[in-house]
Design a protein around this motif. Structure first.
Motif, PDB file in Angstrom:
ATOM      1  N   GLU A 135       0.646  -1.270  -0.019  1.00 32.31           N
ATOM      2  CA  GLU A 135      -0.006   0.030  -0.126  1.00 32.31           C
ATOM      3  C   GLU A 135       0.849   1.284   0.023  1.00 32.31           C
ATOM      4  OE1 GLU A 135      -3.508  -0.474  -0.057  1.00 32.31           O
ATOM      5  OE2 GLU A 135      -2.848  -2.421  -0.318  1.00 32.31           O
ATOM      6  N   THR A 142      -4.234  -1.468  -4.864  1.00 35.70           N
ATOM      7  CA  THR A 142      -4.489  -2.041  -3.372  1.00 35.70           C
ATOM      8  C   THR A 142      -4.801  -3.389  -3.289  1.00 35.70           C
ATOM      9  OG1 THR A 142      -5.554  -1.432  -1.417  1.00 35.70           O
ATOM     10  CG2 THR A 142      -6.794  -1.379  -3.648  1.00 35.70           C
ATOM     11  N   THR A 170      -6.401  -0.459   2.262  1.00 33.89           N
ATOM     12  CA  THR A 170      -6.402   0.628   2.622  1.00 33.89           C
ATOM     13  C   THR A 170      -7.995   1.151   2.941  1.00 33.89           C
ATOM     14  OG1 THR A 170      -4.944   1.306   0.839  1.00 33.89           O
ATOM     15  CG2 THR A 170      -6.403   3.003   1.693  1.00 33.89           C
TER      16      THR A 170
END
Length: 205
Positions: free
Chosen positions: A142, A153, A157
């Motif tokens: 990330e 991602t 996140t």
């Protein structure tokens, strides 16, 4: 070519084994390209092996070429570092390629930019991992995506706390503006005297 073909071959060999051969080849090639530019994904990245995630992290940190909208330290920075290493291994005074020599300040800037990106990426990933209690590799992924302004991602996140989100925001800003640009803006005009400190020889490596 190397940054596209070699990772694609690696992804094809290590992952995507549940896809037909044609789709597997396309997915491997697309994922090799998108990690340094667009940030789209056509497969579930979280299901890829840890080795492939590590390769993707490196690709995100390298980024695209100068003049493009891609993030990262840029392909020329990475190439300059490789050429400098080759020159060192060969005991050559100057690094270069194709019959041309690279200036010292270019190598110095490349080393500084690379150090900044790796420092931001590593410190950001470790900070998020410690704060959130998540696996380090996922957090490093990330962080690399943020500092390289990629947009990929592993699904981590959205569930992060405010502190970790702020860390990613800072990484995205510094990665987009460029750490070297900020340093020049703050320190430009200072220490431009002609005086030099005494030379000190140390052993490295």
């Amino acid at each position: 070519v190397c940054l596209i073909v070699f990772p694609a071959v690696f992804f094809f060999a290590c992952d995507l084994k549940n896809l037909p051969a044609g789709e597997r080849l396309l997915a491997a090639m697309f994922q090799s390209v998108t990690t340094r530019t667009a940030g789209f994904n056509t497969i579930d990245i979280s299901e890829m092996s840890e080795a492939s995630k590590a390769v993707m992290i490196l690709l995100m940190l390298i980024g695209g070429s100068p003049g493009s909208t891609a993030g990262g330290m840029k392909t020329t920075t990475f190439t300059v570092l490789i050429l400098n290493a080759i020159a060192t291994f060969r005991s050559q005074e100057n690094a270069g390629a194709f019959g041309r020599r690279l200036e010292y300040h270019v190598i110095k800037n490349a080393a500084t930019i690379a150090m900044l990106y790796f420092t931001l990426f590593f410190c950001g990933g470790v900070a998020i991992s410690v704060y959130e209690g998540l696996p380090l590799l996922d957090c490093l992924y990330e962080a690399a995506s943020a500092v390289g302004t990629v947009g990929l991602t592993l699904g981590v996140t959205p569930g992060l706390h405010v502190f970790s989100q702020v860390v990613l925001i800072i990484l995205m800003y510094l990665g987009r503006v460029g750490g070297l640009t900020l340093i020049y803006a703050v320190l430009s005009g200072r220490n431009k005297g002609n005086a030099k400190l005494p030379l000190e020889k140390i052993t490295v490596g």
